[in-house]
Design a protein around this motif. Structure first.
Motif, PDB file in Angstrom:
ATOM      1  N   LEU A 134     -14.810 -11.327 -24.788  1.00 56.37           N
ATOM      2  CA  LEU A 134     -14.064 -11.109 -23.551  1.00 56.37           C
ATOM      3  C   LEU A 134     -12.672 -11.705 -23.726  1.00 56.37           C
ATOM      4  O   LEU A 134     -12.530 -12.884 -24.029  1.00 56.37           O
ATOM      5  N   GLN A 135     -11.626 -10.877 -23.541  1.00 52.67           N
ATOM      6  CA  GLN A 135     -10.259 -11.342 -23.750  1.00 52.67           C
ATOM      7  C   GLN A 135      -9.429 -11.390 -22.479  1.00 52.67           C
ATOM      8  O   GLN A 135      -8.465 -12.140 -22.398  1.00 52.67           O
ATOM      9  N   HIS A 136      -9.790 -10.552 -21.508  1.00 50.01           N
ATOM     10  CA  HIS A 136      -8.972 -10.463 -20.302  1.00 50.01           C
ATOM     11  C   HIS A 136      -9.875 -10.136 -19.117  1.00 50.01           C
ATOM     12  O   HIS A 136     -10.609  -9.159 -19.149  1.00 50.01           O
ATOM     13  N   VAL A 137      -9.793 -10.945 -18.086  1.00 43.99           N
ATOM     14  CA  VAL A 137     -10.550 -10.732 -16.849  1.00 43.99           C
ATOM     15  C   VAL A 137      -9.556 -10.317 -15.778  1.00 43.99           C
ATOM     16  O   VAL A 137      -8.506 -10.939 -15.630  1.00 43.99           O
ATOM     17  N   VAL A 138      -9.885  -9.253 -15.034  1.00 44.32           N
ATOM     18  CA  VAL A 138      -9.053  -8.811 -13.913  1.00 44.32           C
ATOM     19  C   VAL A 138      -9.913  -8.889 -12.654  1.00 44.32           C
ATOM     20  O   VAL A 138     -11.011  -8.332 -12.614  1.00 44.32           O
ATOM     21  N   ALA A 139      -9.410  -9.595 -11.656  1.00 42.97           N
ATOM     22  CA  ALA A 139     -10.128  -9.732 -10.393  1.00 42.97           C
ATOM     23  C   ALA A 139      -9.278  -9.163  -9.271  1.00 42.97           C
ATOM     24  O   ALA A 139      -8.121  -9.566  -9.102  1.00 42.97           O
ATOM     25  N   ALA A 140      -9.834  -8.220  -8.533  1.00 43.04           N
ATOM     26  CA  ALA A 140      -9.151  -7.675  -7.366  1.00 43.04           C
ATOM     27  C   ALA A 140      -9.389  -8.624  -6.194  1.00 43.04           C
ATOM     28  O   ALA A 140     -10.502  -9.124  -6.024  1.00 43.04           O
TER      29      ALA A 140
ATOM     30  N   ALA B  99     -10.301 -16.577 -22.040  1.00 41.04           N
ATOM     31  CA  ALA B  99      -9.651 -15.293 -21.786  1.00 41.04           C
ATOM     32  C   ALA B  99      -8.526 -15.455 -20.769  1.00 41.04           C
ATOM     33  O   ALA B  99      -8.479 -16.426 -20.022  1.00 41.04           O
ATOM     34  N   ARG B 100      -7.635 -14.486 -20.750  1.00 37.01           N
ATOM     35  CA  ARG B 100      -6.584 -14.439 -19.734  1.00 37.01           C
ATOM     36  C   ARG B 100      -7.197 -13.959 -18.428  1.00 37.01           C
ATOM     37  O   ARG B 100      -8.196 -13.249 -18.424  1.00 37.01           O
ATOM     38  N   LEU B 101      -6.572 -14.334 -17.317  1.00 34.03           N
ATOM     39  CA  LEU B 101      -7.030 -13.878 -16.008  1.00 34.03           C
ATOM     40  C   LEU B 101      -5.854 -13.319 -15.234  1.00 34.03           C
ATOM     41  O   LEU B 101      -4.796 -13.945 -15.146  1.00 34.03           O
TER      42      LEU B 101
END
Length: 87
Positions: free
Chosen positions: A3-9, A32-34
């Motif tokens: 997992l490298q990038h997490v995107v949260a709406a 990871a980046r967020l």
């Protein structure tokens, strides 16, 4: 797979704050980046004085939650449009 990038709406709700807390934990564990994404319908706010954007509210809350100047602070992005379509 790593997992490298997490995107949260997110919006300004308590449910979103819990989602951001979870995303912060996942990103931390995976190094990871967020990115926190907030989508607003700016056309509805086009007339008159508008309240602070969700991004401003989220930034203030995050500062209290994780501390100002934290190296692990997520990137916050804002988009205009219909949230259910943009997300």
């Amino acid at each position: 797979m790593r997992l490298q990038h997490v995107v949260a709406a997110a919006d300004e709700s308590e449910v979103s704050r819990n989602a951001i807390r979870t995303a912060l934990a996942w990103a931390h564990r995976a190094s990871a980046r967020l990115t926190i994404l907030s989508v607003s319908n700016r056309k509805a706010l086009a007339t008159g004085e508008s309240p602070p954007s969700a991004v401003t509210t989220i930034e203030r809350w995050l500062t209290n939650e994780i501390g100002e100047g934290n190296a692990a602070a997520p990137r916050i992005a804002e988009a205009s449009g219909v949230p259910s379509i943009e997300i």
